[in-house]
Write a protein that holds these residues in place. Structure first.
Motif, PDB file in Angstrom:
ATOM      1  N   VAL A   6       0.848  -1.220   0.059  1.00 18.02           N
ATOM      2  CA  VAL A   6      -0.143   0.038   0.106  1.00 18.02           C
ATOM      3  C   VAL A   6       0.757   1.175   0.001  1.00 18.02           C
ATOM      4  N   ARG A   7       0.334   2.224  -0.859  1.00 19.28           N
ATOM      5  CA  ARG A   7       1.041   3.408  -0.842  1.00 19.28           C
ATOM      6  C   ARG A   7       0.050   4.529   0.022  1.00 19.28           C
ATOM      7  N   TYR A   8       0.643   5.326   0.796  1.00 17.22           N
ATOM      8  CA  TYR A   8      -0.379   6.374   1.707  1.00 17.22           C
ATOM      9  C   TYR A   8       0.003   7.444   1.232  1.00 17.22           C
ATOM     10  N   LYS A   9      -1.111   8.224   1.519  1.00 16.21           N
ATOM     11  CA  LYS A   9      -1.086   9.788   1.457  1.00 16.21           C
ATOM     12  C   LYS A   9      -1.296  10.450   2.812  1.00 16.21           C
ATOM     13  N   CYS A  10      -0.458  11.554   2.866  1.00 15.56           N
ATOM     14  CA  CYS A  10      -0.505  12.189   4.277  1.00 15.56           C
ATOM     15  C   CYS A  10      -1.670  13.230   3.858  1.00 15.56           C
ATOM     16  N   ARG A  11      -2.540  13.519   4.762  1.00 14.10           N
ATOM     17  CA  ARG A  11      -3.702  14.409   4.664  1.00 14.10           C
ATOM     18  C   ARG A  11      -2.940  15.692   5.202  1.00 14.10           C
ATOM     19  N   SER A  12      -1.888  15.766   5.869  1.00 10.26           N
ATOM     20  CA  SER A  12      -1.440  17.092   6.163  1.00 10.26           C
ATOM     21  C   SER A  12      -0.645  17.703   4.994  1.00 10.26           C
ATOM     22  N   CYS A  13       0.702  16.932   4.867  1.00  5.50           N
ATOM     23  CA  CYS A  13       1.597  17.363   4.135  1.00  5.50           C
ATOM     24  C   CYS A  13       1.377  17.264   2.621  1.00  5.50           C
ATOM     25  N   GLY A  14       0.577  16.218   2.274  1.00  2.00           N
ATOM     26  CA  GLY A  14       0.310  15.649   1.060  1.00  2.00           C
ATOM     27  C   GLY A  14       1.183  14.639   0.429  1.00  2.00           C
ATOM     28  N   LYS A  15       2.345  14.402   1.011  1.00  2.00           N
ATOM     29  CA  LYS A  15       3.357  13.546   0.573  1.00  2.00           C
ATOM     30  C   LYS A  15       2.716  12.055   0.808  1.00  2.00           C
ATOM     31  N   THR A  16       3.300  11.141  -0.126  1.00  2.00           N
ATOM     32  CA  THR A  16       3.061   9.776  -0.210  1.00  2.00           C
ATOM     33  C   THR A  16       4.428   9.309   0.210  1.00  2.00           C
ATOM     34  N   PHE A  17       3.939   7.781   0.691  1.00  2.00           N
ATOM     35  CA  PHE A  17       4.993   6.855   1.192  1.00  2.00           C
ATOM     36  C   PHE A  17       4.301   5.527   1.204  1.00  2.00           C
ATOM     37  N   ARG A  18       5.346   4.577   1.119  1.00  2.00           N
ATOM     38  CA  ARG A  18       5.050   3.289   0.912  1.00  2.00           C
ATOM     39  C   ARG A  18       4.892   2.611   2.271  1.00  2.00           C
ATOM     40  N   GLU A  19       4.087   1.622   2.529  1.00  2.00           N
ATOM     41  CA  GLU A  19       4.005   1.205   3.958  1.00  2.00           C
ATOM     42  C   GLU A  19       5.580   0.447   4.192  1.00  2.00           C
ATOM     43  N   PRO A  20       5.975   0.562   5.378  1.00  2.00           N
ATOM     44  CA  PRO A  20       6.973   0.052   5.825  1.00  2.00           C
ATOM     45  C   PRO A  20       6.901  -1.298   6.187  1.00  2.00           C
ATOM     46  N   LEU A  21       7.992  -2.264   5.780  1.00  2.00           N
ATOM     47  CA  LEU A  21       7.518  -3.826   5.928  1.00  2.00           C
ATOM     48  C   LEU A  21       8.832  -4.105   6.997  1.00  2.00           C
ATOM     49  N   ALA A  22       8.427  -4.964   7.810  1.00  2.00           N
ATOM     50  CA  ALA A  22       9.332  -5.469   8.826  1.00  2.00           C
ATOM     51  C   ALA A  22      10.045  -6.797   8.066  1.00  2.00           C
ATOM     52  N   ASP A  23      11.298  -6.892   8.627  1.00  2.00           N
ATOM     53  CA  ASP A  23      12.065  -7.894   7.932  1.00  2.00           C
ATOM     54  C   ASP A  23      12.063  -7.889   6.529  1.00  2.00           C
ATOM     55  N   ILE A  24      12.282  -6.906   5.880  1.00  2.00           N
ATOM     56  CA  ILE A  24      12.611  -6.753   4.674  1.00  2.00           C
ATOM     57  C   ILE A  24      13.586  -5.839   4.167  1.00  2.00           C
ATOM     58  N   ASP A  25      14.580  -6.105   3.500  1.00  2.00           N
ATOM     59  CA  ASP A  25      15.592  -5.217   2.706  1.00  2.00           C
ATOM     60  C   ASP A  25      15.039  -4.708   1.479  1.00  2.00           C
ATOM     61  N   ASP A  26      14.588  -3.411   1.650  1.00  2.00           N
ATOM     62  CA  ASP A  26      13.998  -2.608   0.369  1.00  2.00           C
ATOM     63  C   ASP A  26      14.975  -2.625  -0.740  1.00  2.00           C
ATOM     64  N   LYS A  27      16.287  -2.441  -0.528  1.00  2.00           N
ATOM     65  CA  LYS A  27      17.256  -2.128  -1.403  1.00  2.00           C
ATOM     66  C   LYS A  27      17.471  -3.347  -2.438  1.00  2.00           C
ATOM     67  N   ARG A  28      17.432  -4.497  -1.757  1.00  2.00           N
ATOM     68  CA  ARG A  28      17.669  -5.774  -2.213  1.00  2.00           C
ATOM     69  C   ARG A  28      16.618  -6.443  -2.723  1.00  2.00           C
ATOM     70  N   LEU A  29      15.343  -5.988  -2.208  1.00  2.00           N
ATOM     71  CA  LEU A  29      14.144  -6.699  -2.462  1.00  2.00           C
ATOM     72  C   LEU A  29      14.166  -8.117  -1.972  1.00  2.00           C
ATOM     73  N   MET A  30      14.598  -8.194  -0.774  1.00  2.00           N
ATOM     74  CA  MET A  30      14.582  -9.705  -0.273  1.00  2.00           C
ATOM     75  C   MET A  30      14.410  -9.578   1.482  1.00  2.00           C
TER      76      MET A  30
END
Ligand SMILES: [Zn+2]
Length: 453
Positions: A69-93
């Motif tokens: 899920v990608r979220y959008k903030c109601r205050s600053c309007g920025k988006t971000f992807r939900e953080p995932l525990a136990d995942i290395d986002d750089k290496r996708l593993m």
């Protein structure tokens, strides 16, 4: 979920394929606040399917699929992807797959680990490189006072290895022994001024590199390398003699070459007779043996450099003309490297170490098959057991201000005037580790035990 044993995910379904297991999962933890501004009112913006590799199961690679899920903030309007525990986002593993790869690539080739995990070799290499990078930060090796520059033929080419002579340790291995590589490396030594003496063999790119980067260091040619040249010259004389022999005698001389290479004081009675026979038969061979022995003796007497210089010149002048051509390699070395050879008399820095390094070289050679140079390097340098004998703990006293006083006292202090600004300190003992590299004798033991096979 127990099947996966990853706290952050809930398993939705599982599909078994010929080549891999695919597990569809759902992220259990939802973000509480915007990472940009901290606002807590977020709304789900969109979803995309993402695939992460995980540790193999039932002998098959595993991939985790999730609708991220990608979220959008109601205050600053920025988006971000939900953080995932136990995942290395750089290496996708998963982080546990990362650890698995790091461990496995120490005992198998990248190709095998790639097959096991379903990843490509390039990814395996990246994960491995990350590991080496982390290790070099966890164990930053100290720059030695006496630096040894040696070489080993390893994984197909000559590699330059950097050793700490006083600690009997190896603290780096470079992919080549080219001047540019050595310069590049020496430039990045931590505290290069620590290096007072550099020992090396007679390889001019090393000398050039050291003169360029460490101009104040004294360069010393390892005594071992010079006398080894004298032995090689004697071998040349033996081979020269061989051509004058019948086949049967040739074999005999080949068998007796160990007698020629031995020092005179370690010959037994039988060997003394053999040497005398060969000398009588081929006077040049006898002369060459004598010249080799005389040369070795120059290095055994504890001469200072000034006396040694005279002695080396005398030795050269005393060389009989009929054998001089056999000793050309040695006389050339003397003329090219005289200052550095003489430094060895004033700074005797070698001994037992050279023996270790040669044994080590042979063993490493044996284990090098199937591994890339980088893996061999990492296995050697960061082996925990081999680092133990060289690692020291420094205890330092550190003055630390005592926790800030309660406000009440601060106010009183202010009333009493500036003198009471005195800060109170307590002394704390801090332990710091110093790393000097992998202890060569320990590495040899481990190699012999098959630890790296
Ligand atoms: Zn925000």
């Amino acid at each position: 979920m127990s099947l996966l044993n990853l706290k952050g995910f809930h398993v939705i379904s599982q599909q078994e394929h010929e080549s891999h297991l695919a597990i569809t999962v759902e992220n259990l933890f939802k973000p509480q606040a915007c990472p940009h501004c901290g606002f807590t009112q977020l709304y789900s913006h969109d979803k995309t399917e993402q695939v992460f590799f995980d540790t193999p199961m039932q002998g098959k690679p595993v991939v985790l699929k999730t609708q991220r899920v990608r979220y959008k903030c109601r205050s600053c309007g920025k988006t971000f992807r939900e953080p995932l525990a136990d995942i290395d986002d750089k290496r996708l593993m998963t982080t546990r797959l990362k650890k698995y790869i790091q461990k496995r690539s120490m005992s198998d080739t990248f190709a095998v680990v790639a097959r096991e995990t379903g990843l490509d070799e390039k990814t395996i290499r990246h994960v491995f490189d990350d590991y080496v990078d982390t290790q070099s930060k966890v164990m930053p090796f100290e720059t030695p006072r006496v630096l040894g520059i040696d070489e080993l033929k390893l994984v197909g080419s000559y590699r330059c290895i950097l050793t700490n002579i006083e600690k009997y340790s190896v603290f780096d291995m470079l992919p080549s022994r080219k001047k540019a590589d050595v310069v590049q490396h020496l430039k990045f030594l931590k505290n290069p001024k620590n290096v007072q003496i550099v020992t090396m063999d007679m390889w001019s790119p090393y000398r050039d590199a050291v003169k360029q980067v460490l101009p104040d260091a004294v360069i010393v040619i390892d005594k071992f390398h010079i006398v080894a040249t004298a032995s090689k010259c004697l071998e040349k004389a033996r081979k020269g003699t061989r051509s004058q022999l019948e086949k049967k005698e040739r074999i005999k001389l080949k068998n007796d070459r160990f007698v020629l290479l031995k020092r005179r004081h370690s010959l037994n009675d039988e060997e003394v007779i053999k040497l005398q026979q060969w000398s009588a038969w081929f006077p040049d061979l006898g002369l060459a043996y004598d010249a080799k022995e005389a040369f070795y003796c120059l290095f055994d007497q504890g001469l200072d450099s000034k006396t040694a210089e005279q002695a080396l010149m005398d030795w050269q002048r005393g060389l009989s003309p009929q054998i001089a051509h056999y000793f050309e390699a040695l006389t050339t070395a003397l003329s090219n490297w005289m200052p550095e050879i003489l430094n060895g008399f004033d700074y005797p820095v070698t001994n037992a170490y050279t023996e270790s390094i040669n044994r080590y070289a042979k063993d490493v050679q044996r284990m090098g098959r199937g591994y890339s140079f980088d893996v061999v390097r990492a296995k050697m340098l960061y082996n925990a057991e081999a680092n133990m004998p060289t690692t020291s703990t420094i205890r330092k006293k550190k003055r630390k201000p005592i926790e800030e006083a309660p406000v009440f006292y601060l106010m009183l202090d202010n009333l009493a005037g500036s003198a009471s600004q005195k800060q109170k300190y307590k002394t704390e003992i801090i332990e710091e580790k110093r790393y000097y590299g992998a202890h060569i004798p320990t590495l040899c033991e481990l190699l012999e035990k098959g630890e790296f096979d």
